[in-house]
Design an enzyme around this catalytic site. Structure first.
Site, short mmCIF file in Angstrom:
data_model
loop_
_atom_site.label_atom_id
_atom_site.label_comp_id
_atom_site.label_asym_id
_atom_site.label_seq_id
_atom_site.Cartn_x
_atom_site.Cartn_y
_atom_site.Cartn_z
CE1 TYR A 442 0.60 0.05 4.46
CE2 TYR A 442 -1.73 -0.40 4.78
CZ TYR A 442 -0.48 -0.19 5.30
OH TYR A 442 -0.30 -0.24 6.65
CD GLU A 443 0.04 5.77 1.60
OE1 GLU A 443 -1.05 5.70 2.17
OE2 GLU A 443 0.29 6.62 0.73
#
Ligand code: FAD
Length: 604
Positions: A442-443
């Site tokens: 993620y990110e």
């Protein structure tokens, strides 16, 4: 079982001996603080983490979050420590005093989070995400929005989120289809579905403030036409009290490998045609504003990963000292020689040393990057501020991706040290390994981070960012060369740096040529070798500090600590860095096979 999170001696070394964080209080901005206050805050964070937060980590994992008829409940044991985090203002350490924050240096906050996140990231993150939402409102919101939201977000009284991802728009946010239509009262009606939303719905706070990426009708396609909106779960009245619920429905949570206690929600906006939000900043500026927060979030994810790796290493080292198995190699022929703790076996020591070198290097690296923010906050010379901003920009994808990659391998190595017990849920490594994996996804996946490094950061300001990084490393090399004990290590790092420079420059040139695809097949390996060189740099820097400290007759227990730092640099630079040089050759060859091979050959 020992309760292990982070190594206080190492934290103190990095803070005060390597980065000289105590000197921050000589600047006006931090004059309210001194080393004694910093130490007291870190000690309190440690106590809170060990006594109140860590005991909820395993139960949180086992119980997970529960979804029922649009509501999400967190593990019941989370409520008390969440209240303590909010009451103790642990979520607003670096927020500005104007909005109820503590105004502490970033680097001191990291020492606090080393403990608090290390104890239970899922729990702490319910309070942390409000900070990310808050800083966007602080920089781009109206005075009224700031007054209504900031204090409550920073104090964790309300939660925050980030609503970017949609089923067809993950890495490519330009493909998002959530729509916004302007109303007569200046608000916007929003319609769409967001998936994978961390903390999108839960029962820890009365309200949740969602920053939402959406496209205003008629806006250009792609990322240029994206705007950002503040969408509260419950409308907030002008006097700050809660009003009517907004039309934001949680339609489910994900079952997943790890971070079970973190609610990963699907949110449906405007099912009844009544979801409204405020525009933040100007129309079509959504990506620019969101990146303000995402850069912070990317550093945070790297730090999240590091805390898993750090804890896994400490558990493994502790276990290796206690687990008795096998004979010492030198006494193995004698039948009656005693069995020894596994830490005596060279192969176990190799694993521990590999873990230690990365954990030490990563702590120094990530604290150093946060200390650059403090340097900017205390500096009046605009040239120095610009230099430090460039360094932060260059290091952001490296902190995110290199730390998430290495921390996952550290968790795997820690499991190896435990043997079969490490694979069971009875011991903590199994959870750390599962929880850590998300940090590479993620990110912005680690692949996307490597493309940011090669495609943007290497070419920004005509390569100045890369040059600034190389100069910083050269300063440490020069310092180490003055120390006769460290000269060979300094020369080895110098050779690696001299190789990295043309490898990086040539790859960046190829990335801007018709062979762009070949270049980007090596963006991740390039991020990897740059991260390796950074580890060697940090370990050499640490060794310089330790060598000077040893020369001043420290106490016996400090002698061991400082010698350990020098041995760790020796291990990494002599045993690991040569493989990095090999990896650099693999990049410089620019072999095109991965691009040329027909798609049909993948998967048989
Ligand atoms: C537990 C969890 C929590 C999350 N929390 C949030 C949240 O709070 N808010 C939010 O908005 N999102 C959140 N996400 C979504 C997350 O950010 C995305 O999953 C991630 O950005 C990747 O998108 P994707 O899953 O669609 O994968 P894809 O974009 O389909 O990527 C699949 C693979 O292809 C690669 N790839 C894709 N495009 C390219 C390209 N152009 N060049 C090279 N490689 C490429 C990727 O690196 C990856 O390896 C969360 C996800 C999870 C699993």
């Amino acid at each position: 079982m020992a309760q292990l999170i982070a190594d206080r001696r190492d934290i103190d070394f990095v803070l005060y001996e390597q980065l000289e964080a105590d000197k921050l209080s000589t600047h006006k901005k931090f004059k309210e603080f001194n080393k004694k206050v910093f130490d007291m805050i870190i000690s309190e964070a440690r106590t809170l983490a060990i006594k109140e937060i860590l005991p909820t980590n395993h139960d949180g994992d086992r119980q997970g979050v529960v979804f029922d008829k649009g509501k999400v409940t967190v593990p019941p044991c989370f409520h008390r420590p969440y209240g303590l985090l909010a009451e103790g203002a642990w979520t607003s350490m670096t927020a500005s005093l104007e909005w109820g924050g503590q105004g502490l240096p970033e680097v001191i906050n990291r020492a606090v989070l080393d403990y608090i996140w290390g104890a239970n990231y899922c729990l702490a993150n319910y309070g942390t995400m409000g900070h990310g939402t808050g800083i966007m409102i602080e920089h781009f919101g109206t005075q009224e929005q700031k007054s209504l939201y900031l204090q409550k977000l920073y104090s964790a009284q309300w939660g925050g989120t980030m609503l970017l991802t949609e089923p067809q728009a993950g890495s490519d946010l330009g493909a998002l289809s959530t729509r916004a239509v302007k109303n007569q009262d200046g608000t916007y009606s929003i319609t769409g579905t967001k998936i994978f939303i961390t903390n999108g719905e839960h029962d820890l706070t009365d309200n949740i403030i969602h920053p939402v990426l959406a496209r205003i009708e008629g806006a250009p396609a792609g990322t240029k036409g994206i705007s950002i909106f503040v969408v509260p779960k419950i409308w907030v009245n002008p006097d700050g009290s809660l009003g009517e619920p907004n039309d934001v429905a949680c339609t489910g949570v994900e079952e997943k490998l790890g971070i079970h206690a973190s609610a990963t929600c699907t949110l449906s906006l405007g099912e009844k045609g009544q979801c409204r939000g405020y525009l933040l900043g100007e129309e079509n500026q959504g990506m620019k504003i969101m990146f303000y927060m995402m850069n912070e979030a990317r550093l945070n994810v790297g730090f999240q990963a590091f805390t898993y790796g750090s804890a896994a290493y400490l558990y493994a080292a502790n276990y290796a000292k206690e687990r008795i198995q096998g004979k010492d190699l030198l006494a193995s022929k004698s039948q009656d020689s005693p069995s020894v703790p596994i830490i005596q076996h060279p192969d176990v020591r190799r694993m521990l040393m590999w873990m230690k070198s990365h954990v030490d290097g990563m702590r120094s690296f990530v604290y150093y990057v946060y200390s650059l923010f403090d340097r900017i906050a205390t500096e009046t010379d605009s040239g120095i501020c610009e230099k430090n901003r460039d360094l932060i920009d260059f290091f952001t994808p490296l902190v995110k991706a290199y730390l998430s990659q290495k921390s996952f391998v550290i968790c795997a190595e820690a499991m190896q040290v435990y043997g079969g017990y490490g694979y069971t849920a009875e011991y903590p490594i199994e959870q750390l390994l599962r929880d850590c994996k998300i940090t590479s996804i993620y990110e912005g996946t680690d692949g996307i981070q490597s493309m940011d490094l090669l495609g943007r950061k290497m070419s920004m300001k005509k390569g100045v960012l890369f040059q600034r990084f190389l100069s910083e490393v050269r300063e440490t090399i020069l310092d180490a060369k003055k120390d006769k004990h460290l000269d060979t290590l300094a020369q080895a790092l110098s050779r690696a740096l001299d190789r990295l420079e043309p490898v990086g420059q040539d790859l960046a040139k190829t990335a801007a040529s018709p062979s762009v695809k070949t270049a980007f097949a090596f963006s991740f390996p390039f991020l990897d070798v740059t991260g390796d060189v950074i580890m060697a740099w940090m370990l050499l820097w640490r060794a310089c500090v330790a060598s000077k400290a040893l020369a001043s007759n420290p106490k016996k227990k400090d002698v061991d600590f400082y010698q350990g730092i020098i041995k760790t640099a020796e291990f990494y630079i002599h045993s690991q860095l040569p493989t990095t040089l090999g990896k650099m050759e693999g990049i410089h060859n620019l072999n095109t096979a991965a691009i040329d091979i027909p798609d049909a050959c993948f998967g048989g």
